[in-house]
Design an enzyme around this catalytic site. Structure first.
Site, mmCIF file in Angstrom:
data_model
loop_
_atom_site.group_PDB
_atom_site.id
_atom_site.type_symbol
_atom_site.label_atom_id
_atom_site.label_comp_id
_atom_site.label_asym_id
_atom_site.label_seq_id
_atom_site.Cartn_x
_atom_site.Cartn_y
_atom_site.Cartn_z
ATOM 1 C CG ASP A 200 5.171 -1.175 2.140
ATOM 2 O OD1 ASP A 200 4.050 -0.970 2.654
ATOM 3 O OD2 ASP A 200 5.585 -2.310 1.828
ATOM 4 C CG HIS A 201 0.876 4.396 4.477
ATOM 5 N ND1 HIS A 201 0.215 4.277 5.679
ATOM 6 C CD2 HIS A 201 1.040 5.728 4.289
ATOM 7 C CE1 HIS A 201 -0.047 5.459 6.177
ATOM 8 N NE2 HIS A 201 0.455 6.366 5.363
ATOM 9 N NE ARG A 202 3.438 -3.891 3.296
ATOM 10 C CZ ARG A 202 4.020 -4.986 2.798
ATOM 11 N NH1 ARG A 202 3.461 -6.174 2.995
ATOM 12 N NH2 ARG A 202 5.133 -4.886 2.100
ATOM 13 N N PRO B 123 0.871 -1.177 0.000
ATOM 14 C CG PRO B 123 0.085 -0.978 2.182
ATOM 15 C CD PRO B 123 0.860 -1.873 1.294
#
Length: 445
Positions: A417-419, A243
């Site tokens: 990567d928004h994780r 994400p």
């Protein structure tokens, strides 16, 4: 017994390879350890040494063919020796799918009759050329390995008068069974020549009109190269895995330009020209060590923090994109980074990268500034967590100390990567990079 040479598996992700070049032909003697052929994968070009000594009995593929890993590509043994596992000898055809019943030869062509539905052994390029020229592959004699029809066979094939047709003319002539030999006067036959020769009794006016429209829109197909297939697969994987959010920031490159003009001439290797990419790689490595959760990769529910910054630089080729990386940029000097980066770029363009050059990256930089792109959203190079896109430098009016001045501005685009990397961390990363790039002498502190 004869030995089988197979397409080697040169990496964990390799599923097939393309025969780029044969160094030996059928009947040639080859010694163990001697280069037998060259194979191109999605990333590399490798020279493959023979594991056996003997005579090349059969070549199962021609240059340009894509072969799955562990599939046979050649047989090596002694002249006249039986080929292991086939029950046939070197002077026999190993492809039992091609069943030739009768061969009729004339002065102008070799016509091979085959059983209905039998397989015609031909290279993809030969099939494409035959289709464009309107030739029947069943009438062409193959001179490649195992009687395979190759491009030169199609090129040299004649229909009686060595008729030359455009691809569209060949398509129409084949569809309506037009006698092209009767029309041929030495000049290449075009679509209009074929259409003008067709009488109303042979086809209706409406059919000709429809065909005339369709013929102008003949579609061509092109098989994806192993490199392009891998790129497609990995980009799809990255798109569905991470994400991602892209953060953009404009920076003033005045100090970078000054640094390059002063330090560039002092490089140990005078043949290397210091570029903004080299400076960016050093700065990114510095900041990645300050923010280790960005210099990491995610495996399941475990975050792996890498001890060094191995910075990859995307290199665009006609065949696709490669990302070699320079190891340990955080402890290398700007001069060392410049030399190693240019070596990787040259090796990528020459197809001489090693597997070590391509694995182990922790962060990637991709620069489209040379093509006039100002900003874009790069896709993360898995399993990394971020990638930095670099845009073109453009003179731009900005406000400095209450006055409008012209400065060379450049956009940076960080896809994260928004994780793991939320907006605050991404913003801090870009802010810190900006501080170094707008005052690169901080690197000396």
């Amino acid at each position: 017994m004869a030995n089988i040479v197979v397409m080697p598996k040169l990496g964990l992700t390799m599923t097939e390879g393309v025969i780029a070049k044969w160094y030996k032909n059928v009947g040639d003697r080859v010694e163990k350890g001697e280069t037998l052929f060259e194979v191109t994968t999605d990333k590399l070009t490798n020279e493959i040494e023979s594991e056996y000594s003997g005579v090349v009995l059969k070549l199962c593929a021609e240059e340009g063919d894509s072969i799955s890993c562990t599939d046979p590509v050649a047989y090596i043994g002694e002249a006249g020796e039986q080929i292991k596992g086939t029950g046939i000898t070197a002077d026999e055809d190993i492809n039992d799918e091609e069943k030739i019943i009768e061969v009729e030869k004339s002065e102008t062509a070799v016509k091979t009759k085959r059983e209905k539905g039998s397989y015609v052994l031909a290279s993809p390029l030969a099939k494409k050329m035959a289709r464009e020229k309107g030739y029947d592959l069943g009438h062409i004699e193959g001179t490649g390995p195992n009687g395979r029809i190759v491009a030169k066979d199609v090129e040299s094939y004649t229909t009686g008068k060595n008729v030359k047709l455009s691809p569209t003319a060949a398509k129409i002539a084949k569809e309506f069974d037009v006698d092209v030999e009767a029309l041929y006067q030495g000049e290449r036959l075009m679509k209009s020549d074929i259409l003008d020769s067709m009488k109303p009794t042979e086809t209706s006016k409406s059919e000709i009109e429809i065909l005339n429209v369709d013929a102008a829109q003949v579609e061509e197909t092109m098989k994806l190269t192993p490199m392009r297939k891998t790129i497609a697969s990995r980009m799809s994987e990255s798109w569905s895995t991470s994400p991602r959010v892209t953060y953009n920031k404009a920076i003033d490159t005045s100090a970078m330009k000054e640094l390059r003009s002063k330090i560039g001439p002092t490089l140990k290797d005078s043949s290397i020209k210091l570029t903004f990419n080299h400076i960016l790689m050093k700065v990114c490595a510095k900041v990645l060590m300050e923010m280790p959760t960005i210099n990491a990769s995610l495996s399941g529910d475990t975050l792996i923090l890498h001890p060094h910054a191995n910075i990859g630089l995307a290199v665009g080729l006609d065949s696709g994109l490669l990302v070699p990386n320079v190891k340990n940029c955080d402890i290398k000097s700007l001069s060392q980074i410049a030399v190693e980066t240019e070596r990787c770029i040259a090796a990528a363009r020459d197809g001489k990268l090693t597997m070590d050059d391509l694995v182990g990256g922790t962060f990637t930089i991709t620069n489209l500034g040379a093509y006039g792109v100002s900003t874009f959203s790069p896709i993360i190079n898995q399993p990394e967590l971020a990638i930095l896109g670099v845009g073109a430098i453009a003179d731009t009016p900005v406000v400095v100390n209450g006055e409008i001045v012209i400065r060379p501005m450049m956009n940076l685009s960080l896809t994260a990567d928004h994780r793991i990397i939320d907006g605050l961390l991404a913003a801090k990363f870009l802010k810190r990079i900006t501080e170094y790039l707008e005052n690169p002498y901080m690197l000396l502190v």
